[in-house]
Design an enzyme around this catalytic site. Structure first.
Site, PDB file in Angstrom:
ATOM      1  N   PHE A 108      40.873  42.652  27.958  1.00  0.00           N
ATOM      2  CA  PHE A 108      42.171  41.932  27.562  1.00  0.00           C
ATOM      3  C   PHE A 108      43.215  41.528  28.289  1.00  0.00           C
ATOM      4  CE2 PHE A 108      46.356  44.072  27.470  1.00  0.00           C
ATOM      5  CZ  PHE A 108      45.987  45.355  28.754  1.00  0.00           C
ATOM      6  N   LYS A 109      43.145  41.530  29.606  1.00  0.00           N
ATOM      7  CA  LYS A 109      44.177  40.860  30.536  1.00  0.00           C
ATOM      8  C   LYS A 109      43.977  39.513  30.586  1.00  0.00           C
ATOM      9  CE  LYS A 109      45.164  45.016  32.512  1.00  0.00           C
ATOM     10  NZ  LYS A 109      44.176  45.852  31.954  1.00  0.00           N
ATOM     11  N   ASP A 110      43.028  38.825  30.014  1.00  0.00           N
ATOM     12  CA  ASP A 110      42.965  37.541  29.906  1.00  0.00           C
ATOM     13  C   ASP A 110      44.067  36.917  28.719  1.00  0.00           C
ATOM     14  OD1 ASP A 110      40.896  36.797  31.589  1.00  0.00           O
ATOM     15  OD2 ASP A 110      39.445  37.422  30.283  1.00  0.00           O
TER      16      ASP A 110
END
Ligand SMILES: *Cc1c(COP(=O)(O)O)cnc(C)c1O
Length: 494
Positions: A108-110
Site C-alpha cells: 500500500f505504500k505505493d
C-alpha cells in the site's frame, strides 16, 4: 490552509514548507490547522480515483494550480498500477476488502509514494529550494522499495533507505537491494525497524550535521509517514471505497461504515481518521496490531509503553514499537494542546512510556492477532472464500472477527489490504498448510501459484534474475557516517 507543529504553536508553515521540511525543527510533526470539509459526497459518486484524488489533495495543498495538480495526479496513478480502478474493493464473505497493493511494489505504500515525489518537486519549486534534496527513509520493508521506485532517477534528489537487515521478508529485501537508479542508496542496519527509524530521527535532529549539509548544497527530507505528503494521498482511497459502495447501492448516502486497518506506524489508520474528520461517514476505526501490540494496550488502557522486546513476526511491516503518527492523533484528540503533546513525547523519549487518562478515544477499537491466528485466518479465508490474504491483511481480518464476536456490530465493514500475498510467500504458504521445507522463496511462490491459480505478479517473478546492487550493512551508530560518505560531506577518514 496552514500546517502547524504538533509541539509548538508558534511553528506555523505552508504545506510546501511542511513537505520539504518533513519533520518540524522542534521534533514535532506537521498537522493541518483544520480539516477541510467534503460536504457534497453524494455528488462525487461517479468520480474515478484520480478525480477524487484531485478533490482531497487539492483541499490540503491549495496553492498548486489546477492544471499542475491534474498532471501530477496523472503521472502518479498511471499504468504503474495494474488495475485501472487503482484500489479495487472486493466482497469477501461478510466484509469488503480494499486492495491497496496493485502498485509497482505490491504494497500500500505505493498509494502515497507514487505521488509524493511529484508533490515534493512542486513544493521545492514553490519554496525556491536550490539545494539537492536528500530523502532519508527508514523502512520496515515496504516503504523503502516504494520510495526507491518513486524517486529513482529524479534529478536533484538522492534517496537513501535504511532497512533492518534481519527484519524484512526475503522478497522485500530482494526488491530493495536490486534497485536501479544512480541516485538510489540502500543500507542494511544491524538492528530492528525502531533502530533504523531512531537513527534517521537522530540525523534530522543533528544541527551541526544540518549546517554541514547545507554548506555542501544538500537538504534533508523524509519519505516516511511523518511527512504530511504521505498522509494526505492515503485519505483518498477511503473516500474512493465509500463512493464505490454508494455507487453499487450497498450503502445509502450518509450511512456509516467500519474501517479495519493493519497498523504499524499509525499512518494508514490516521488517514482514515482524517477522512472521518472531513465528513466521511465512519462508525469505528478498528486498529489491528500483530504481537507487537503496543497500540492495542494504548487504546484500551491509555498507557503507551515501548519498554518491551520487539518481536519479529510474519507481518514485518508492522513490527514497530514506536508508532510515530500517534503523535498527530494525540494532538487532535487533546484539543490541539501542543504543550501536552510535547510533554508526552518527552516522557516517551526519556522514560519509555506515557499515560493519557483524560482523552476520548471512542472513534477507535483496537485488537491484535497472534502468529497462530494469522496463519489460521489465511487458511480459513482461502478455504471458505477462495480469497488469498497476505499476513498483514490477515492480522486485520482476524481482529475484525474478534470485534464482530465481541460487539455483534453488523455495520458494513471495509478491511484495508496492504500487501500482495506474493510478497510474503513463506507465511502465506504456511497458512495454506503447504510444506515448504527447504524450498527457496521463489520456489515457494511457484507452489503457491500452482495451489491458488493466482498469477505471480510480474515485478516479483522477475526479481530472481536481477543483480544485487546494494550490499552495505552498518550499525545504528554508523548511519550518520555512511550518509556523510555517500554525500562526500565532512571528515571522510572513517
Ligand atoms: C507499512 C505497512 C503497514 C502499516 O502501515 P502504517 O501506516 O505504518 O500503520 C501494514 N501493512 C503493510 C503491508 C505495510 O507495508
Amino acid at each position: 490552509m496552514k500546517y502547524i507543529s504538533s509541539r509548538n504553536k508558534e511553528n506555523l508553515v505552508s504545506w510546501s514548507e511542511a513537505m520539504v521540511e518533513g519533520i518540524a525543527q522542534d521534533g514535532g510533526l506537521f498537522v493541518p490547522q483544520e480539516f477541510p470539509q467534503i460536504k457534497n459526497l453524494a455528488d462525487m459518486v461517479n468520480m474515478d480515483y484520480k478525480e477524487i484524488a484531485h478533490e482531497i489533495i487539492g483541499a490540503y495543498f491549495p496553492s498548486i494550480e489546477e492544471a499542475d495538480l491534474g498532471s501530477i495526479i496523472d503521472r502518479a496513478y498511471d499504468d504503474k498500477f495494474s488495475r485501472k480502478d487503482i484500489a479495487p474493493l472486493e466482497e469477501v464473505g461478510d466484509v469488503h476488502i480494499l486492495e491497496l497493493f496493485h502498485g509497482p511494489t505490491l504494497a500500500f505504500k505505493d498509494m502515497a509514494l507514487s505521488i509524493l515525489p511529484h508533490l515534493l518537486k512542486k513544493a521545492m519549486e514553490i519554496e525556491g529550494i536550490e539545494e539537492e534534496l536528500v530523502i532519508l527513509t527508514a523502512t520496515s520493508g515496504d516503504t523503502g522499495k516504494a520510495a526507491l521506485e518513486g524517486f529513482a532517477d529524479m534529478d536533484r534528489i538522492k534517496i537513501i533507505v535504511f532497512y533492518p537487515r534481519d527484519g524484512v521478508s526475503e522478497i522485500q529485501k530482494r526488491q530493495m537491494i536490486s534497485q536501479e537508479g544512480k541516485n538510489t542508496f540502500v543500507i542494511g542496519i544491524e538492528g530492528n525497524f525502531d533502530d533504523a527509524q531512531g537513527g534517521v530521527k537522530d540525523i534530522f535532529r543533528d544541527r551541526d550535521l544540518g549546517g554541514e549539509m547545507q554548506g555542501a548544497g544538500y537538504r534533508l527530507s523524509s519519505a516516511n509517514s511523518i511527512n504530511i505528503g504521505r498522509l494526505v494521498p492515503q485519505i483518498v482511497y477511503y473516500f474512493h471505497a465509500y463512493l464505490s459502495l454508494l455507487r453499487e447501492k450497498k450503502l445509502e448516502s450518509g450511512q456509516k461504515i467500519n474501517i479495519v486497518v493493519p497498523t504499524g506506524n499509525f499512518g494508514n489508520i490516521l488517514a482514515a481518521y482524517y477522512g472521518k474528520k472531513m465528513g466521511l461517514p465512519v462508525n469505528k476505526l478498528i486498529c489491528a496490531s500483530n504481537e507487537n501490540n503496543v497500540l492495542y494496550d494504548f487504546i484500551n488502557t491509555g498507557l503507551y509503553d515501548r519498554r518491551r522486546e520487539l518481536k519479529l513476526t510474519s507481518s514485518p511491516s508492522m513490527d514497530i514499537l514506536v508508532s510515530s503518527n500517534l503523535e498527530r492523533l494525540l494532538y487532535h484528540i487533546s484539543g490541539q494542546d501542543h504543550e501536552y503533546v510535547r510533554k508526552k513525547m518527552e516522557d516517551l523519549n526519556t522514560k519509555g512510556y506515557y499515560k493519557v487518562e483524560e482523552l476520548e478515544m471512542d472513534d477507535f477499537y483496537a485488537g491484535y492477532s497472534t502468529e497462530k491466528e494469522v496463519e489460521k485466518s489465511i487458511g480459513e479465508v482461502f478455504d471458505h472464500e477462495y480469497y488469498l490474504m497476505d499476513p498483514h491483511t490477515a492480522v486485520a481480518y482476524n481482529v475484525y472477527r474478534k470485534y464482530r464476536d465481541e460487539t455483534g456490530d453488523k455495520t458494513l465493514t471495509v478491511i484495508a489490504s496492504t500487501a500482495s500475498p506474493y510478497k510474503f510467500g513463506r507465511a502465506v504458504a504456511a497458512g495454506l498448510g503447504l510444506d515448504t521445507g527447504d524450498l527457496d522463496e521463489f520456489q515457494i511462490l511457484s507452489h503457491l501459484e500452482g495451489r491458488t491459480r493466482l498469477a505471480i505478479p510480474k515485478a516479483i517473478g522477475e526479481l530472481g534474475q536481477k543483480p544485487i546492487l546494494h550490499k552495505t550493512i552498518c550499525t545504528k551508530g554508523e548511519m550518520k557516517s555512511k550518509l556523510m560518505k555517500i554525500l562526500q560531506v565532512g571528515d571522510k577518514d572513517d
